[in-house]
Design a protein around this motif. Sequence first.
Motif, PDB file in Angstrom:
ATOM      1  N   ASN A 149       1.043  -1.084   0.041  1.00  0.00           N
ATOM      2  CA  ASN A 149       0.270   0.146  -0.194  1.00  0.00           C
ATOM      3  C   ASN A 149       0.916   1.354  -0.058  1.00  0.00           C
ATOM      4  N   ARG A 150       0.408   2.337   0.520  1.00  0.00           N
ATOM      5  CA  ARG A 150       1.142   3.569   0.344  1.00  0.00           C
ATOM      6  C   ARG A 150       2.346   3.641   1.532  1.00  0.00           C
ATOM      7  N   GLU A 151       2.036   2.620   2.396  1.00  0.00           N
ATOM      8  CA  GLU A 151       3.138   2.725   3.571  1.00  0.00           C
ATOM      9  C   GLU A 151       4.146   1.667   3.268  1.00  0.00           C
ATOM     10  N   ILE A 152       3.607   0.421   3.228  1.00  0.00           N
ATOM     11  CA  ILE A 152       4.566  -0.665   3.285  1.00  0.00           C
ATOM     12  C   ILE A 152       4.394  -1.695   2.028  1.00  0.00           C
ATOM     13  N   ALA A 153       5.512  -2.323   1.529  1.00  0.00           N
ATOM     14  CA  ALA A 153       5.576  -3.479   0.708  1.00  0.00           C
ATOM     15  C   ALA A 153       6.116  -4.742   1.244  1.00  0.00           C
ATOM     16  N   TYR A 154       5.414  -5.864   0.989  1.00  0.00           N
ATOM     17  CA  TYR A 154       6.248  -7.012   1.473  1.00  0.00           C
ATOM     18  C   TYR A 154       6.176  -8.233   0.426  1.00  0.00           C
ATOM     19  N   GLY A 155       6.831  -9.076   0.544  1.00  0.00           N
ATOM     20  CA  GLY A 155       6.833 -10.298  -0.475  1.00  0.00           C
ATOM     21  C   GLY A 155       7.833 -11.426  -0.038  1.00  0.00           C
ATOM     22  N   MET A 156       8.056 -12.453  -0.876  1.00  0.00           N
ATOM     23  CA  MET A 156       8.771 -13.446  -0.169  1.00  0.00           C
ATOM     24  C   MET A 156       9.522 -14.359  -1.207  1.00  0.00           C
ATOM     25  N   THR A 157      10.430 -14.960  -0.513  1.00  0.00           N
ATOM     26  CA  THR A 157      11.260 -16.023  -1.403  1.00  0.00           C
ATOM     27  C   THR A 157      11.111 -17.254  -0.668  1.00  0.00           C
ATOM     28  N   MET A 158      11.764 -18.354  -1.004  1.00  0.00           N
ATOM     29  CA  MET A 158      11.503 -19.710  -0.214  1.00  0.00           C
ATOM     30  C   MET A 158      12.883 -19.583   0.459  1.00  0.00           C
ATOM     31  N   PHE A 159      12.856 -19.818   1.691  1.00  0.00           N
ATOM     32  CA  PHE A 159      14.093 -19.911   2.763  1.00  0.00           C
ATOM     33  C   PHE A 159      14.779 -21.280   2.292  1.00  0.00           C
ATOM     34  N   GLU A 160      14.035 -22.371   2.098  1.00  0.00           N
ATOM     35  CA  GLU A 160      14.937 -23.784   1.695  1.00  0.00           C
ATOM     36  C   GLU A 160      15.449 -24.444   2.957  1.00  0.00           C
ATOM     37  N   ASN A 161      14.982 -24.064   4.168  1.00  0.00           N
ATOM     38  CA  ASN A 161      15.497 -24.809   5.265  1.00  0.00           C
ATOM     39  C   ASN A 161      15.136 -26.013   5.570  1.00  0.00           C
ATOM     40  N   ASP A 162      15.753 -27.002   6.122  1.00  0.00           N
ATOM     41  CA  ASP A 162      15.356 -28.429   6.369  1.00  0.00           C
ATOM     42  C   ASP A 162      14.281 -28.489   7.214  1.00  0.00           C
ATOM     43  N   ASP A 163      13.072 -28.821   6.901  1.00  0.00           N
ATOM     44  CA  ASP A 163      11.939 -28.974   7.849  1.00  0.00           C
ATOM     45  C   ASP A 163      11.230 -30.385   7.809  1.00  0.00           C
ATOM     46  N   VAL A 164      11.850 -31.289   6.849  1.00  0.00           N
ATOM     47  CA  VAL A 164      11.386 -32.590   7.113  1.00  0.00           C
ATOM     48  C   VAL A 164      12.537 -33.492   7.088  1.00  0.00           C
ATOM     49  N   ASP A 165      12.269 -34.826   8.092  1.00  0.00           N
ATOM     50  CA  ASP A 165      13.212 -35.539   8.472  1.00  0.00           C
ATOM     51  C   ASP A 165      12.605 -37.088   8.247  1.00  0.00           C
ATOM     52  N   PHE A 166      13.367 -38.190   8.224  1.00  0.00           N
ATOM     53  CA  PHE A 166      13.135 -39.322   8.134  1.00  0.00           C
ATOM     54  C   PHE A 166      13.735 -40.016   9.078  1.00  0.00           C
ATOM     55  N   TYR A 167      13.039 -41.129   9.487  1.00  0.00           N
ATOM     56  CA  TYR A 167      13.563 -42.084  10.576  1.00  0.00           C
ATOM     57  C   TYR A 167      13.307 -43.568  10.280  1.00  0.00           C
ATOM     58  N   TYR A 168      14.249 -44.373  10.372  1.00  0.00           N
ATOM     59  CA  TYR A 168      14.000 -45.938  10.583  1.00  0.00           C
ATOM     60  C   TYR A 168      13.383 -46.167  11.892  1.00  0.00           C
ATOM     61  N   GLU A 169      12.406 -46.990  11.533  1.00  0.00           N
ATOM     62  CA  GLU A 169      11.725 -47.626  12.754  1.00  0.00           C
ATOM     63  C   GLU A 169      12.134 -49.054  12.895  1.00  0.00           C
ATOM     64  N   GLU A 170      12.261 -49.592  14.090  1.00  0.00           N
ATOM     65  CA  GLU A 170      12.588 -50.848  14.546  1.00  0.00           C
ATOM     66  C   GLU A 170      11.225 -51.460  14.919  1.00  0.00           C
ATOM     67  N   ASN A 171      10.907 -52.655  14.111  1.00  0.00           N
ATOM     68  CA  ASN A 171       9.532 -53.299  14.358  1.00  0.00           C
ATOM     69  C   ASN A 171       9.886 -54.460  15.397  1.00  0.00           C
ATOM     70  N   ASN A 172       8.729 -54.727  15.949  1.00  0.00           N
ATOM     71  CA  ASN A 172       8.977 -55.853  16.979  1.00  0.00           C
ATOM     72  C   ASN A 172       8.908 -57.127  16.371  1.00  0.00           C
ATOM     73  N   PRO A 173       9.840 -57.925  16.122  1.00  0.00           N
ATOM     74  CA  PRO A 173       9.908 -59.381  15.516  1.00  0.00           C
ATOM     75  C   PRO A 173       8.515 -60.024  15.785  1.00  0.00           C
ATOM     76  N   ALA A 174       7.956 -59.980  17.069  1.00  0.00           N
ATOM     77  CA  ALA A 174       6.776 -60.631  17.174  1.00  0.00           C
ATOM     78  C   ALA A 174       5.887 -60.023  16.810  1.00  0.00           C
ATOM     79  N   ASN A 175       5.523 -58.611  16.560  1.00  0.00           N
ATOM     80  CA  ASN A 175       4.589 -57.663  16.358  1.00  0.00           C
ATOM     81  C   ASN A 175       4.619 -56.795  15.388  1.00  0.00           C
TER      82      ASN A 175
END
Length: 796
Positions: free
Chosen positions: A309-335
Amino acid sequence: MKFLKKLGLFLLVLILLLIISGFIFVRLHKPDYSGEKVMAGLENQVEVYFDNYGVPHIYGKSETDAFKALGYVHAQDRLWQMELLRRIGSGGLSEVFGEDLIGTDKFFISLGIDEASKLTVSNLNKNSEAVTIINAYLEGLNQFVEEGPTPVEFYLTGIEKTKFTVKDVYNIMGYMAFSFAMGHKTDPLLSNIEIKLGPEYLEDLEIHSNPNTVWIKNHRHGEGNAIGNSVTAMVTESLNKLKLPLFEGSNSWVLAPQKTKNGQVIFANDPHIGFAQPSVWYEAHIETPTYSKYGYHIAGIPFPVLGHNREIAYGMTMFENDDVDFYYEENNPANDDQYKLAGNWVDYVIITKKIKVKDAKDVDFTFKQSVHGPILNGIADQIQNETPIAMSWIYTQEKNTVVDAFYEISHATKLSEFTSALPKIHAPGLNIMYGDAKGNIGWFATAKLWDIPDSVNTKLVYGFERRPSLQKDFLPFEKNPQAVNPPWNYVYSANNQPDSIAGLLYPGYYLPENRAKRIVSLLDPKNDWDKEDVAEMILDVNSPVHLEVLHSLLLLIGEADLSAVEKEVLDELSSWDGTYSLENVDGTIYTRLIYYFLVNTFQDELGKEMFNQLLSTHLIKRTIAPMISNENSIWWDNVNTERIQENRKTILIESFKDALASLEADFGTKIDDWKWQKVHTLEHGHPIGQVAALRSFFNVGPFPVDGTREVINNMAFPYDSTGFYKVSSGPSTRRIIDFSDIENSSSILPTGQSGNPFSPHYKDQAEMYINGKFRKMMMNEEEIKNKAASVLIFQN
């Protein structure tokens, strides 16, 4: 003869009836840009003035009235787009497009976007100003759903219009957050490379921050088993085929008064998003006694993500930080329904959902969830009989106040109000850019960043040991990268590596320095910028980094035993200035050469599937230049040739010869015929336009287009074996806001305002965009009303 005459007359009448029916259908299904309508619940009349490009300028006595009108006019131009975007997070694409999208729906259901949206909505303060505005917008949107003409896409797909809810708003935001993330593409791939080839093969990939590249500088006031990651590849491919917008990168820079000719801030922003028809942004200008904003809206979200507007302007780009992680899980051999957590066997959460499928029976879908997130095994055929792997995504795991943040950002009137809203953006990670009429400029990396222990490598799947604690300690927002009124008098972002955060270089999927290096080299020496200069810069298609890479290539290839034609091509390349214009041939040769360099370097070790996955990541963009300068990389040897030890020189010479043979096969031996405009094209695809018979009606283009990957005018494309570069993403708008002349600030959209193919504004900006033209973002009330192409009035 009489029979033939009667038959001819009958056919003529039939044709006329079809023409008349078609004319009436088109008339009835165009958006209404003029006239009067009754809108339930209005306190006062709202006037909507449409300019020559279909941008609504909305004048109301209250915000609720104005946003009701916005909801209506937004829906009449973009209801189909709204429908698709709200369906992604809730797993509703198969209901529209059939069985091919079941895997994609399963993936998004398992991510938990819909469940997170339900939880957020249940905890909303129904009396807050933000929720009041959301509901007003939805009332206008839903009035169009009930009373307005049905978009043609609904007829073609056979789905019914239904009302939108607050949950839909949050689901759309959730999909947008997902489209920012790169970890889902990259982490499993890197783990696969380590498992298949060994950790030494990761050393020459640009996984970590490179201290020799251009960084964004901070400035503060005063201070087990191989992983079938083809699931996420399949999802991305499905969304690309549907031509749904995926966020890719972006440029922005904001110049302080000391850098400009007129002594006022100039703001520039061009977010890079996957090209689609309609394009992602809907422009709308709203004026009330308490609110003034020229904004860019995502379909189904009332608050503008970009605005001024007449006072401010704003916009964006992508930060590209790491916000997704993956984990191996260890299953119970009996269940198999249990996994190990803190030394104990605990039950998975078992979730069952029903997916509606077009022209088929509903599909019951059951998946498991650990404390880290959904178990990807089994959500599609791509992952079966492997060690369970869970996907953890911060967006669904933390309190969601992103929509509230954009409400506050859009209502801020000064820097302090603006910055107070930013900590509410937990994900996706954004670089928020700021400038104002008082001369302030700023860049803020917004995301919830956790304090990562030195022992944790976030780029690989976490094993059973050495994984981060469940309880993450987040950094205070003031530790996030940012720069406010720095002494060098500008801020910028090109999705590149930011400077240190709390003494560490925060892991992410940052893009290479190419655009950043060009931006800094242009901004640093010049202190008399005006709007025209900035417009020229935002269209820049020169790559100094590509020239640096080429120089290294020429030295190595020039030592080979070359034919006369090969020497001619080498001479041609040696005179290149790094510019990707339509008539240029050097860019065509260079790009073809880089593709074969990638094939000959990586595909023998990775195999075709993993190689194609590598090409789809930001990682490969970061790796090209460093790899070519690395004489001793383990990747140079071709593992398929037992008796020969290839090196950098032999691989690059082979790639050069392969590129020339490919170009000659496509265009002949005359080098002048290898122009960039023959290989680099842009077509704005519509989901229905993927049907060949409907392509010309729904799609816009194709057009030859200048630019390339990672220049400022970033016209990106996927590398493939065809040698033809179909642009997939690029500037979703180009905005330039000059506070010395706010009423003549300028913008452009890739195609047009409307997603309705019967609208005159469906593609009326497409050729302007291709030709680097701009149009005015009108803010002057007298000019708007005097020059309006049409007026639509909403009465109570």
